[in-house]
Write an enzyme that holds these catalytic residues in place. Structure first.
Site, PDB file in Angstrom:
ATOM      1  N   ASP A 307     -17.056  15.996  87.420  1.00  0.00           N
ATOM      2  CA  ASP A 307     -16.417  15.634  88.675  1.00  0.00           C
ATOM      3  C   ASP A 307     -16.262  16.794  89.651  1.00  0.00           C
ATOM      4  O   ASP A 307     -15.890  16.580  90.808  1.00  0.00           O
ATOM      5  CB  ASP A 307     -15.063  14.981  88.407  1.00  0.00           C
ATOM      6  N   ARG A 338     -24.172  10.430  92.229  1.00  0.00           N
ATOM      7  CA  ARG A 338     -23.753  11.741  92.708  1.00  0.00           C
ATOM      8  C   ARG A 338     -24.816  12.817  92.592  1.00  0.00           C
ATOM      9  O   ARG A 338     -24.554  13.971  92.926  1.00  0.00           O
ATOM     10  CB  ARG A 338     -22.469  12.188  91.993  1.00  0.00           C
TER      11      ARG A 338
END
Length: 425
Positions: A307, A338
């Protein structure tokens, strides 16, 4: 959709205390719902994900009472057979969709789990098939899912190569199974530190998970969970943005109430920054990150701290030399892809970023140009893009309200440290 433009930056040695961890909060809320009695959670983060989690456990029969700012009491479910079908809306929370689907399978009545259109695209097959193998009736492998328990227990194989959330959800749910559960782990488990986060949370409530081997876990049946009072530690991922802000502003940032003991991989992000040349000091519960000279590009495995990859990529834009980030294939299954979305958007700056299914390569210290960068409705991308504006004028983050998922006051926090933004059309 609201857009935000970075207007100016004047950051000088800020001191920051970030809100409580949503990762911890999601686990504590699920476990509190399965406990016999009332759990008090303090320093509970206020964001869309946590609001959705609290509402979901209420729909399942838990009692949620707001006591004070950031303090909530949760009385566990008393009746596992509801008078009518419960419909849960996970909104944009992928974590909640996996956790609550597993928790809801303890009920003897029908439960429907749904979420936003974006979340309906995310994979659920691993958890839905595992629940079927454990005796739960499950309608489909994608949201919306209708299910009816209770979990019977037994032996099940689980592929943990795409997300650790499936395993975390099952570890919590199977605490209440009718017979012992054996989970056989297949594939390379990603984000293993998040599994430890779940085990630690279960232990706080008096639950037990037994490790039969490196690839097999036993969950004893019908465990009684004890409610407890928990002060939720600060969010280590949210801390990463302020570490990066200080380095990009060539100053020092002090993070108070930093959770050095967290098993979460992202709690070690400061060591990555140290390898790039940042000055690091740990003082009790304070983390001091200082700029000494231009950061250096590095070769780094980010498999256990996924993250903060967007934060690192933004820093790498301004580092000397090349940064190679690898072991990140699981980033494709987040709120956005991502890898693809992050790199395609940052390429609008005119920089050289290459990627494949498992890695990102950034050539740093290149001239940039102004750009509109789409958050792709992903809170991590929105928060990282804003940091580019510390170095490069003319950065506009589109769909900027995506930060509400985990950190609604993010723009206010940036304002407080000296990074000024404004809403634009």
């Amino acid at each position: 959709m609201p857009n935000r433009q970075v207007v100016s930056s004047h950051i000088e040695s800020p001191i920051v205390t970030v809100p409580g961890s949503k990762y911890l909060a999601n686990r504590y809320i699920a476990l509190a719902a399965l406990s016999s009695g009332t759990t008090r959670l303090s320093n509970l983060p206020e964001n869309d994900d946590i609001e959705a989690a609290l509402e979901a456990v209420k729909q399942l029969g838990a009692t949620v009472t707001s006591v004070d700012n950031g303090v909530v009491d949760i009385e566990g479910i008393k009746n596992y057979e509801l008078p009518q079908t419960a419909t849960l809306n996970c909104r944009d929370s992928g974590t909640l969709s996996r956790f609550i689907t597993a928790v809801a399978s303890n009920l003897r009545s029908q439960v429907v789990v749904d979420a936003s259109e974006q979340m309906r695209q995310r994979p659920m097959q691993e958890v839905s098939q595992s629940l079927r193998d454990l005796g739960v009736a499950v309608s489909s492998d994608a949201l919306p899912i209708s299910l009816k328990g209770p979990i019977q227990g037994g032996r099940v194989e689980l592929d943990t190569s795409r997300s650790s959330q499936y395993l975390s959800g099952l570890l919590i749910a199977c605490l209440k199974a009718k017979s012992d559960t054996y989970l056989i782990l297949k594939g390379k488990t990603v984000s293993s530190s998040y599994i430890q986060l779940t085990k630690n949370a279960i232990e706080l409530f008096g639950g037990k998970i037994e490790e039969v081997s490196e690839t097999e876990l036993k969950i004893p049946a019908n465990q009684s969970l004890t409610p407890t009072n928990i002060h939720i530690a600060s969010d280590v991922v949210s801390s990463s943005y302020f570490m990066a802000a200080g380095l990009l502003a060539e100053t020092t940032v002090t993070l108070t109430a930093f959770d050095f003991e967290s098993p979460q991989g992202e709690s070690q992000f400061y060591r990555v920054l140290e390898a790039m040349g940042a000055s690091i000091k740990a003082e009790s519960d304070k983390l001091v990150v200082g700029y000494t000279d231009q950061l250096q590009g590095i070769d780094v495995d980010m498999g256990d701290m996924p993250d903060v990859v967007p934060t690192l990529v933004v820093l790498a834009l301004f580092a000397k030399g090349e940064t190679y980030i690898h072991n990140i294939a699981h980033l494709a299954f987040k709120e956005s892809n991502r890898i693809v979305d992050l790199c395609d958007e940052l390429n609008k700056l005119g920089v050289d970023i290459e990627y494949d299914a498992d890695s990102i390569r950034i050539k740093g210290d290149q001239p940039l140009r102004p750009a509109h960068l789409s958050s792709c409705h992903d809170h991590r991308l929105a928060m990282s893009y804003a940091l580019v504006g510390i170095k490069q004028p003319g950065i506009v983050v589109t769909d900027a309200q995506a930060v509400e998922k985990s950190f609604p006051k993010y723009w206010e926090f940036l304002e407080n440290i000296g990074l000024h933004t404004e809403l634009v059309n």
